[in-house]
Design an enzyme around this catalytic site. Structure first.
Site, PDB file in Angstrom:
ATOM      1  N   ARG A  16      37.628  11.275  56.649  1.00  0.00           N
ATOM      2  CA  ARG A  16      37.638   9.814  56.671  1.00  0.00           C
ATOM      3  C   ARG A  16      37.168   9.236  58.018  1.00  0.00           C
ATOM      4  NH1 ARG A  16      43.682   9.702  54.362  1.00  0.00           N
ATOM      5  NH2 ARG A  16      43.560  11.830  55.142  1.00  0.00           N
ATOM      6  N   LYS A  23      38.409  15.681  63.901  1.00  0.00           N
ATOM      7  CA  LYS A  23      39.198  14.452  64.054  1.00  0.00           C
ATOM      8  C   LYS A  23      40.029  14.420  65.339  1.00  0.00           C
ATOM      9  CE  LYS A  23      42.816  13.615  61.325  1.00  0.00           C
ATOM     10  NZ  LYS A  23      43.522  13.171  60.105  1.00  0.00           N
ATOM     11  N   TYR A 368      24.405   0.784 101.084  1.00  0.00           N
ATOM     12  CA  TYR A 368      24.635   2.041 100.375  1.00  0.00           C
ATOM     13  C   TYR A 368      25.138   3.070 101.377  1.00  0.00           C
ATOM     14  CZ  TYR A 368      24.091   6.494  98.128  1.00  0.00           C
ATOM     15  OH  TYR A 368      24.360   7.745  97.648  1.00  0.00           O
TER      16      TYR A 368
HETATM   17  C1  UD1 Z   1      50.144  14.607  55.643  1.00  0.00           C
HETATM   18  C2  UD1 Z   1      51.381  14.845  54.775  1.00  0.00           C
HETATM   19  C3  UD1 Z   1      51.938  13.499  54.351  1.00  0.00           C
HETATM   20  C4  UD1 Z   1      52.266  12.671  55.569  1.00  0.00           C
HETATM   21  C5  UD1 Z   1      51.041  12.543  56.468  1.00  0.00           C
HETATM   22  C6  UD1 Z   1      51.448  11.893  57.785  1.00  0.00           C
HETATM   23  C7  UD1 Z   1      51.091  16.942  53.547  1.00  0.00           C
HETATM   24  C8  UD1 Z   1      50.735  17.572  52.266  1.00  0.00           C
HETATM   25  N1  UD1 Z   1      51.031  15.625  53.637  1.00  0.00           N
HETATM   26  O1  UD1 Z   1      49.179  13.961  54.839  1.00  0.00           O
HETATM   27  O2  UD1 Z   1      53.119  13.692  53.574  1.00  0.00           O
HETATM   28  O3  UD1 Z   1      52.715  11.388  55.163  1.00  0.00           O
HETATM   29  O4  UD1 Z   1      50.498  13.829  56.789  1.00  0.00           O
HETATM   30  O5  UD1 Z   1      50.328  11.621  58.577  1.00  0.00           O
HETATM   31  O6  UD1 Z   1      51.437  17.660  54.477  1.00  0.00           O
HETATM   32  N2  UD1 Z   1      45.459  20.259  58.510  1.00  0.00           N
HETATM   33  C9  UD1 Z   1      45.122  21.576  58.804  1.00  0.00           C
HETATM   34  N3  UD1 Z   1      44.721  22.396  57.820  1.00  0.00           N
HETATM   35  C10 UD1 Z   1      44.653  22.007  56.531  1.00  0.00           C
HETATM   36  C11 UD1 Z   1      44.987  20.666  56.218  1.00  0.00           C
HETATM   37  C12 UD1 Z   1      45.402  19.823  57.227  1.00  0.00           C
HETATM   38  O7  UD1 Z   1      45.191  21.973  59.965  1.00  0.00           O
HETATM   39  O8  UD1 Z   1      44.296  22.840  55.697  1.00  0.00           O
HETATM   40  C13 UD1 Z   1      45.879  19.368  59.597  1.00  0.00           C
HETATM   41  C14 UD1 Z   1      44.924  18.215  59.806  1.00  0.00           C
HETATM   42  O9  UD1 Z   1      43.932  18.560  60.759  1.00  0.00           O
HETATM   43  C15 UD1 Z   1      45.837  17.107  60.295  1.00  0.00           C
HETATM   44  C16 UD1 Z   1      47.196  17.466  59.717  1.00  0.00           C
HETATM   45  O10 UD1 Z   1      47.116  18.802  59.275  1.00  0.00           O
HETATM   46  O11 UD1 Z   1      45.929  17.082  61.713  1.00  0.00           O
HETATM   47  C17 UD1 Z   1      47.543  16.562  58.535  1.00  0.00           C
HETATM   48  O12 UD1 Z   1      46.526  16.681  57.564  1.00  0.00           O
HETATM   49  P1  UD1 Z   1      45.973  15.403  56.819  1.00  0.00           P
HETATM   50  O13 UD1 Z   1      44.890  15.832  55.922  1.00  0.00           O
HETATM   51  O14 UD1 Z   1      45.707  14.316  57.775  1.00  0.00           O
HETATM   52  O15 UD1 Z   1      47.266  15.066  55.913  1.00  0.00           O
HETATM   53  P2  UD1 Z   1      47.637  13.692  55.259  1.00  0.00           P
HETATM   54  O16 UD1 Z   1      46.866  13.518  54.036  1.00  0.00           O
HETATM   55  O17 UD1 Z   1      47.569  12.621  56.284  1.00  0.00           O
HETATM   56 CA    CA Z   2      47.004  12.434  58.445  1.00  0.00          CA
END
Ligand code: UD1
Ligand code: CA
Length: 477
Positions: A16, A23, A368
């Site tokens: 996004r 990110k 300068y």
């Molecule tokens: C996640 C939570 C959600 C919470 C939100 C808060 C889950 C399933 N959901 O959703 O409940 O409200 O954060 O901000 O946990 N990441 C990895 N590897 C992956 C996937 C994600 O390292 O395979 C990391 C991302 O880089 C990020 C963090 O985990 O820093 C959260 O992932 P993101 O995709 O932003 O989760 P949300 O959809 O925001």
């Molecule tokens: Ca997030």
């Protein structure tokens, strides 16, 4: 805290954001998200930090190294549960409690991490979860509570029914886990959900199956739960951090004439009774002393400014030091390693780079000063230039104490001007000047009387001037 480890989830690309940069490498209030989260974890006093990296990890290894953090590689982004599993594997065996933080949630405070740990221990819970009530909860996982107020489920927005979507309490993505529980439950996660991912949040289900509880810990400040998923949120959270900073500064005795129109990054320090006008930008590791006045239009990064300094409008400082009581600007440019002594004056359109200007010395107009050392109480005239660069190398100019450099002087480095010397205006200094001497390099001036009246009368006519009749020529004396 020596049995507590932190796993920072930061492997995602962050679709996004619409960026080629991962990110968490994006800056928020002047530091990358990854830096901010690691800094908070360190301030909480935990003994081990693991970064889970994947996309663009080469952009993040330096940050991990800065905090002495280990790196776990998640090759494929299978979800937050899988990311946590990768991170857990890197924690040493002495770690008994694991704090999981999202690399994109940068507002959480160190005290809140401690509160998460305490809440879990007190209730001997499998986990504790930081939650918050947001005016707009969309996009976040929702916290479903049981009749005792414990967490019974965390439901992602995309898996939520319309009833669940009405729940205002959201999951921050920050947790404290009993390590043994986490290690047992992560391999049991499945991807039966809208995103076909392994959700860390589904560990709640496992806890209940084991007959254990998950305690919600409502954030003291609801902003702490905010994650950053888009450029809009990046800007919003940046402004939020700066807003918190300006409030803290005012509470600590700093006057901000218009706090809405300054950009002061969280790591900047300012002493009491300093006054900051608007707009002003203070960034990086800038440290400002007490009783300092910074007027409008100034941009100061990574600089140290002593007590009672006055920085007049539109001055730019970068990697500079300014000692007590100095006066800078308007329109001054202090570049890296400019070191301005106590009570010195650097005036308008003066640029200083990699130079020491001694106490009480003045360069007030259009100069300068590069690769120079200037002693105490010397005066650098208007238009003075240190010719520090010969096209291939930089050379130093050394000026002693109590030196007077006349206007429009060029100092062709390497060159030295001794204590108490005087350099006449317009001089090109190419040889060292001994102490207490006069240096002068000028072509003698020649006046040709009535030359204009004779050769260019049209110029006088244009100005409505009439040349006087040539006076009788006196015999030359
Ligand atoms: C996640 C939570 C959600 C919470 C939100 C808060 C889950 C399933 N959901 O959703 O409940 O409200 O954060 O901000 O946990 N990441 C990895 N590897 C992956 C996937 C994600 O390292 O395979 C990391 C991302 O880089 C990020 C963090 O985990 O820093 C959260 O992932 P993101 O995709 O932003 O989760 P949300 O959809 O925001
Ligand atoms: Ca997030």
């Amino acid at each position: 805290m020596d049995t507590v480890g932190v796993v920072i989830l930061a492997a995602g690309l962050g679709k996004r954001m619409k960026s080629s940069l991962p990110k968490v490498a994006h800056e928020v209030a002047g530091r990358s998200m990854a830096w901010r989260v690691a800094n908070i974890a360190r301030a909480a006093g935990v003994s081990e930090i693991v970064f889970v990296l994947g996309h663009g990890r080469d952009k993040l290894v330096d940050t991990a190294a800065e905090f002495g953090a280990k790196i776990a590689i998640q090759d494929r982004q299978l979800g937050t549960g899988d990311a946590a599993r990768c991170g857990l594997a890197e924690l040493s065996s002495k770690i008994k409690e694991v704090v999981v933080l999202c690399g994109d949630a940068v507002v959480i405070r160190p005290a809140t991490i401690k509160a998460l740990l305490t809440a879990r221990r007190k209730r001997k819970a499998a986990a504790s979860v930081l939650t918050g009530i947001l005016p707009d909860p969309s996009g976040y996982g929702r916290i479903v509570r049981d009749r005792f107020g414990n967490v019974s489920r965390i439901v992602e927005e995309r898996d939520a029914t319309s009833d669940i979507k009405k729940i205002a309490e959201v999951n921050s993505g920050s947790y404290a886990f009993d390590r043994a529980f986490l290690a047992r439950s992560l391999p049991r996660l499945n991807d039966v959900n809208a995103q076909r991912e392994l959700y860390l949040t589904d560990t709640v289900i496992q806890a209940l199956e084991e007959g254990r509880i998950v305690v919600p810990v409502p954030a003291g400040d609801p902003d702490e739960v905010r994650g950053i998923n888009s450029r809009r949120e990046l800007a919003e959270v940046g402004a939020l951090l700066v807003g918190k900073k300006t409030e803290a500064l005012m509470d600590a005795g700093v006057t901000l004439i218009d706090p809405r129109r300054v950009w002061i990054e969280p790591e900047v320090q300012i002493g009491i009774d300093s006054t900051i006008e608007s707009p002003v930008t203070l960034t990086g590791n800038t440290r400002i002393g007490k009783g300092v006045r910074i007027q409008m239009g100034c941009i100061i990064e990574d600089s140290v400014v002593g007590d009672d300094v006055h920085i007049r409008p539109y001055s730019i400082l970068s990697g500079a030091r300014v000692a007590k009581g100095a006066v800078i600007g308007p329109f001054a440019h202090l570049r890296p390693e400019a070191d301005i002594g106590e009570g010195a004056h650097i005036g308008n359109f003066v640029e200083v780079k990699k130079s020491k200007v001694g106490a009480g010395s003045k360069a007030n107009h259009l100069a300068y000063i590069g690769d120079a050392t200037i002693g105490k109480r010397s005066n650098i005239g208007a238009g003075t230039i240190t010719c520090n660069y010969d096209g291939t190398a930089k050379h130093r100019t050394v000026i002693g104490d109590g030196v007077f450099i006349g206007s429009d002087t060029q100092l062709v480095a390497p060159v030295k001007v001794g204590n108490g010397a005087l350099v006449g205006a317009g001089t090109t200094v190419t040889k060292d000047v001994p102490p207490f001497s006069l240096a002068l390099s000028r072509a003698p001036q020649k006046n040709i009387e009535n030359w204009v009246a004779k050769k260019k009368p049209e110029l006088l006519a244009k100005a409505g001037l009439k040349a006087p009749k040539p006076a009788k020529r006196k015999s030359e004396e």
